[in-house]
Design an enzyme around this catalytic site. Structure first.
Site, PDB file in Angstrom:
ATOM      1  N   LYS A 153      52.849  35.092 -28.168  1.00  0.00           N
ATOM      2  CA  LYS A 153      53.567  33.846 -27.929  1.00  0.00           C
ATOM      3  C   LYS A 153      54.453  33.526 -29.131  1.00  0.00           C
ATOM      4  CE  LYS A 153      52.496  29.090 -26.830  1.00  0.00           C
ATOM      5  NZ  LYS A 153      51.486  28.082 -27.104  1.00  0.00           N
ATOM      6  N   LYS A 205      54.493  43.837 -30.964  1.00  0.00           N
ATOM      7  CA  LYS A 205      53.314  43.357 -30.253  1.00  0.00           C
ATOM      8  C   LYS A 205      53.714  42.169 -29.365  1.00  0.00           C
ATOM      9  CE  LYS A 205      48.807  41.417 -30.829  1.00  0.00           C
ATOM     10  NZ  LYS A 205      47.701  40.958 -31.573  1.00  0.00           N
ATOM     11  N   CYS A 233      51.051  37.365 -42.416  1.00  0.00           N
ATOM     12  CA  CYS A 233      50.326  38.296 -41.557  1.00  0.00           C
ATOM     13  C   CYS A 233      51.376  39.140 -40.839  1.00  0.00           C
ATOM     14  CB  CYS A 233      49.490  37.520 -40.545  1.00  0.00           C
ATOM     15  SG  CYS A 233      49.019  38.525 -39.135  1.00  0.00           S
ATOM     16  N   HIS A 270      51.221  38.324 -36.783  1.00  0.00           N
ATOM     17  CA  HIS A 270      51.634  37.001 -36.288  1.00  0.00           C
ATOM     18  C   HIS A 270      52.829  36.435 -37.040  1.00  0.00           C
ATOM     19  CE1 HIS A 270      47.519  37.482 -34.733  1.00  0.00           C
ATOM     20  NE2 HIS A 270      48.042  36.893 -33.671  1.00  0.00           N
ATOM     21  N   CYS A 278      44.184  34.188 -41.690  1.00  0.00           N
ATOM     22  CA  CYS A 278      45.197  34.095 -40.630  1.00  0.00           C
ATOM     23  C   CYS A 278      44.519  33.507 -39.398  1.00  0.00           C
ATOM     24  CB  CYS A 278      45.784  35.463 -40.297  1.00  0.00           C
ATOM     25  SG  CYS A 278      46.832  35.397 -38.820  1.00  0.00           S
ATOM     26  N   CYS A 287      44.826  35.817 -36.252  1.00  0.00           N
ATOM     27  CA  CYS A 287      43.844  36.926 -36.169  1.00  0.00           C
ATOM     28  C   CYS A 287      42.413  36.399 -36.244  1.00  0.00           C
ATOM     29  CB  CYS A 287      44.008  37.907 -37.324  1.00  0.00           C
ATOM     30  SG  CYS A 287      45.580  38.728 -37.432  1.00  0.00           S
ATOM     31  N   HIS A 316      46.721  41.311 -21.952  1.00  0.00           N
ATOM     32  CA  HIS A 316      45.340  40.956 -21.566  1.00  0.00           C
ATOM     33  C   HIS A 316      45.001  41.593 -20.219  1.00  0.00           C
ATOM     34  CE1 HIS A 316      46.681  37.138 -23.800  1.00  0.00           C
ATOM     35  NE2 HIS A 316      45.988  37.855 -24.654  1.00  0.00           N
ATOM     36  N   HIS A 348      48.602  37.177 -20.584  1.00  0.00           N
ATOM     37  CA  HIS A 348      49.835  37.979 -20.503  1.00  0.00           C
ATOM     38  C   HIS A 348      49.514  39.418 -20.120  1.00  0.00           C
ATOM     39  CE1 HIS A 348      49.284  39.960 -24.358  1.00  0.00           C
ATOM     40  NE2 HIS A 348      49.350  38.829 -25.045  1.00  0.00           N
TER      41      HIS A 348
HETATM   42  N1  MSP Z   1      39.077  36.594 -28.669  1.00  0.00           N
HETATM   43  C1  MSP Z   1      39.278  37.848 -29.249  1.00  0.00           C
HETATM   44  C2  MSP Z   1      38.337  38.854 -28.654  1.00  0.00           C
HETATM   45  C3  MSP Z   1      36.899  38.539 -28.793  1.00  0.00           C
HETATM   46  S1  MSP Z   1      35.910  39.693 -27.973  1.00  0.00           S
HETATM   47  C4  MSP Z   1      34.385  39.382 -28.484  1.00  0.00           C
HETATM   48  C5  MSP Z   1      40.706  38.313 -29.007  1.00  0.00           C
HETATM   49  N2  MSP Z   1      41.327  37.718 -28.025  1.00  0.00           N
HETATM   50  S2  MSP Z   1      42.856  37.995 -27.614  1.00  0.00           S
HETATM   51  O1  MSP Z   1      43.092  37.117 -26.506  1.00  0.00           O
HETATM   52  O2  MSP Z   1      43.702  37.842 -28.748  1.00  0.00           O
HETATM   53  O3  MSP Z   1      42.946  39.485 -27.182  1.00  0.00           O
HETATM   54  C6  MSP Z   1      42.129  39.998 -26.210  1.00  0.00           C
HETATM   55  C7  MSP Z   1      42.423  41.439 -25.896  1.00  0.00           C
HETATM   56  O4  MSP Z   1      43.747  41.576 -25.435  1.00  0.00           O
HETATM   57  C8  MSP Z   1      42.259  42.368 -27.079  1.00  0.00           C
HETATM   58  O5  MSP Z   1      41.520  43.511 -26.670  1.00  0.00           O
HETATM   59  C9  MSP Z   1      43.642  42.800 -27.382  1.00  0.00           C
HETATM   60  O6  MSP Z   1      43.642  44.101 -27.873  1.00  0.00           O
HETATM   61  C10 MSP Z   1      44.266  42.749 -25.997  1.00  0.00           C
HETATM   62  N3  MSP Z   1      45.695  42.702 -26.074  1.00  0.00           N
HETATM   63  C11 MSP Z   1      46.460  41.672 -26.524  1.00  0.00           C
HETATM   64  N4  MSP Z   1      47.745  42.089 -26.499  1.00  0.00           N
HETATM   65  C12 MSP Z   1      47.831  43.344 -26.040  1.00  0.00           C
HETATM   66  C13 MSP Z   1      48.861  44.223 -25.754  1.00  0.00           C
HETATM   67  N5  MSP Z   1      50.094  43.896 -26.001  1.00  0.00           N
HETATM   68  N6  MSP Z   1      48.567  45.432 -25.194  1.00  0.00           N
HETATM   69  C14 MSP Z   1      47.289  45.775 -24.884  1.00  0.00           C
HETATM   70  N7  MSP Z   1      46.281  44.971 -25.157  1.00  0.00           N
HETATM   71  C15 MSP Z   1      46.510  43.778 -25.789  1.00  0.00           C
HETATM   72  O7  MSP Z   1      41.157  39.207 -29.691  1.00  0.00           O
END
Ligand code: MSP
Length: 648
Positions: free
Chosen positions: A301, A298, A148, A151, A131, A134, A26, A23
């Site tokens: 999904k 935040k 949480c 989530h 959780c 997380c 990411h 999304h």
């Molecule tokens: N799998 C772990 C990371 C492990 S790294 C050794 C994880 N994955 S995640 O898919 O949930 O998130 C990945 C990244 O996306 C994180 O840095 C998270 O901060 C970022 N983001 C997820 N949603 C976000 C926003 N809404 N805005 C900005 N960044 C966001 O955590």
């Protein structure tokens, strides 16, 4: 810092959970990493850019179950999905780590055994609330109403014997690490972590029993390794840690782990402690960026407010959304995501300021300089700030951009580049090349046109890291044969590097206007009404001869033609009107193939106001006859006449 540093540079994104599609959140972190990777490559650094997928999570198993899929097949499918998403969005990663790979497993086992040898791993009974969203145990202060807060999901009560890592042992070395200038950024997050360490660190559980998805503990295969302990190690798997690759020595001292603020603690505390325990140096830098929210929440999904970057890119282009997200939030801060703002920025900054600048500049070069870069005569206007500022401000951006990049100030960097873009539009309005042309001031005209073209070249170089596709298109349109990727950046940004006589190559317009659905329907209705009125008038209307004379008809020769993407009836036709070249969009694709019409001499109405159709600017109309059978026949000439001949 000197610009031609030729240092190694290793940048990483977090590896993403694959229970879900990528999304916009990411995409944010990945785009920032891509910007840094591209910039460092441009200035000649030796870059490796690593991203990947975090697959050993319980969420993976749940998601595969929901889809009735075998977990391994599911992970393969999702990893491909993430990879292809990044490719569609112009993400230039060099390494893609999957935590289910053999190589990664070897890295994890190696680190775990080293920590164990050091005496930092022990077993104890543990009870807590977990959780899965997380992938961590929450503390009492983190739990809100038994759930949480992120989530909004119920927590899982876990009571089992776990292996623990002695994080508490690393308080002092971590405080020393935090005292190293630039290790943890931005400063407020650095300070928060220092406070957290000072309050005392607790040892952390690093294994789970009763689950068979994940990497088994090499010291006890009835347990799998906690997904965070496993995932963090991906950054060194990427450099071949598992096989003692030389890349570890070469790149790791120049590493930057870019992460979101929610996982900054894992990266700036747990990760360096694990490395210190295993005898590997910590990363050089960890940066925690801010969050995009939707209506203050935040993106997730679970909250059903996910925005798909690929869908946005299909509408606005990948470069446009890359620009938007980096421009919209000062890196490190939070901001709400608004599609309306994206539309505004697209229209104002990209379509109007940049697209229009490129379009009008190339138009003028075609008109006043036979479509080629004019000579650059430094002596004309020497000392006149109006002209010399264009050069000085353009060249000064090289240093300015480097400073913005080292400070992670991407939004401010784009502000500065756009100040320059707007100043060039203003320069055109002030110098009025069309007036210089009429007055026969050819030498002055050449200098102005040269300055405009050279500034476009610099703009392309400066926006490359953010908008690589657009930048390469501008370069191509300027007739420059080399790509920006791989060019000698410092040399290319020097004034005078644009060669006299280079033939420009116009191709469509950048960032064509996007019709919103509502507007489109309204316009279609208006067009229908107009058509009806025209039909009514057809039989009776007469026009004065004077009015007919206003239409400028000329002989045009068709040089090239091709289908307009997404429009079955339209051909994009490049024509020559003698010295001038034009692009027309003609509704003849059902009657002629592109090949059929090449070389034909046709009749063109040349002074019709340009119209953008399917993203292509049509600069005139070719005339056709409508037969009774509904066929369209282009008006061609009885005898040969030179292109550009007037028709009266
Ligand atoms: N799998 C772990 C990371 C492990 S790294 C050794 C994880 N994955 S995640 O898919 O949930 O998130 C990945 C990244 O996306 C994180 O840095 C998270 O901060 C970022 N983001 C997820 N949603 C976000 C926003 N809404 N805005 C900005 N960044 C966001 O955590």
């Amino acid at each position: 810092m000197p610009l031609n540093r030729s240092e190694p540079f290793y940048v990483t994104t977090p590896i993403y959970y694959i229970n879900d599609e990528p999304h916009i959140g990411h995409f944010y972190c990945t785009t920032a990493a891509d910007l840094l990777a591209r910039y460092h490559r441009l200035i000649g650094d030796d870059v490796l850019f690593c991203t990947g997928t975090d697959e050993n999570s319980q969420k993976t198993v749940q998601a595969a179950k929901e889809r009735n899929m075998d977990v391994n097949k599911f992970t393969d499918m999702m990893a491909e999905n993430w990879k292809s998403t990044w490719k569609k969005l112009n993400i230039s990663f060099d390494i893609f780590i999957r935590t289910t790979s053999k190589e990664h497993r070897q890295s994890v086992e190696k680190i775990l055994l080293k920590c164990h040898e050091k005496g930092d791993i022990y077993k104890k009974e543990y009870e807590g609330l977990y959780c899965v969203g997380c992938e961590k145990f929450l503390t009492d202060s983190e739990i809100k109403d038994g759930k949480c807060p992120v989530h909004k999901a119920k927590l899982e009560k876990v009571k089992e014997e776990n292996y623990f890592f002695k994080l508490s042992k690393y308080e002092k070395p971590l405080l020393e690490l935090f005292a190293t200038e630039g290790f943890a950024l931005p400063k407020p997050r650095h300070n928060e972590m220092v406070e957290f360490i000072k309050q005392g660190l607790k040892d952390i559980s690093i294994s789970r029993a009763k689950t068979d998805w994940g990497i088994p503990m090499p010291i006890d295969d009835t347990h799998v390794i906690y997904v965070w302990f496993d995932a963090l190690i991906n950054y060194i798997t990427g450099l071949g840690y598992y096989k003692d690759d030389k890349n570890m020595e070469k790149y790791w001292p120049y590493s930057l782990n870019l992460v979101g603020k929610d996982i900054f603690r894992f990266h700036s505390i747990m990760w360096p402690a694990m490395l210190l325990s295993a005898g590997v140096p910590p990363p050089k830098q960890v940066f925690g960026h801010g969050f995009f929210t939707i209506n203050g929440e935040k993106i997730s999904k679970t909250l059903k407010n996910v925005i798909d970057p690929v869908k946005l890119a299909e509408k606005y282009s990948a470069d446009a959304i890359r620009y938007f997200i980096l421009k919209e939030i000062p890196f490190g801060k939070d901001s709400d995501f608004s599609i309306k703002r994206l539309g505004e920025r697209y229209k104002d900054d990209l379509s109007h300021d940049l697209g229009n600048l490129v379009n009008r500049s190339l138009n003028m070069v075609e008109k006043y300089s036979k479509g080629a870069v004019p000579a650059f005569n430094e002596n004309i206007h020497k000392g006149d700030k109006l002209h010399s500022d264009i050069q000085a401000n353009g060249e000064a951006l090289v240093e300015a951009i480097d400073k913005f990049i080292t400070k992670f100030e991407f939004s401010q960097m784009l502000d500065r580049i756009w100040e320059y873009v707007r100043s060039i539009n203003k320069y055109i309005d002030t110098t009025k090349p069309w007036v210089l042309d009429k007055a026969g001031k050819n030498e002055e005209l050449d200098v102005v046109l040269y300055n405009i073209l050279h500034s476009l070249k610099l703009i392309a170089l400066y926006i490359y890291s953010v908008m690589p596709e657009t930048a390469e298109i501008i370069y191509k349109q300027l007739g420059i044969k080399e790509n920006i990727k791989g060019c000698k950046y410092i040399k290319e940004s020097k004034w005078g590097s644009l060669k006299k006589g280079t033939k420009i190559k116009r191709e469509g317009v950048l960032f064509p206007p996007i019709e919103e659905e509502g507007e489109k329907k309204m316009e279609e209705k208006q067009e229908e009404k107009k058509e009806e009125k025209k039909e009514e008038k057809k039989e009776t209307s007469e026009i004065a001869f004077e009015d007919f004379k206003k239409v400028d008809l000329q002989v045009g020769e068709i040089l090239e033609a091709e289908k307009v993407e997404g429009a079955d009836k339209l051909l994009k036709v490049e024509i020559s009107l003698g010295e001038e070249k034009r692009t027309l969009v003609a509704g003849i694709a059902e009657h002629y193939s592109a090949e059929d019409i090449k070389g034909k001499k046709i009749v063109v109405a040349t002074n019709i106001k340009p119209r953008t159709i399917y993203g292509v600017e049509s600069q005139g109309m070719l005339l056709c006859a409508h037969t009774k059978d509904g066929e369209l026949i282009m008006l061609t000439l009885d005898k040969d006449a030179a292109s550009g001949s007037k028709i009266s």
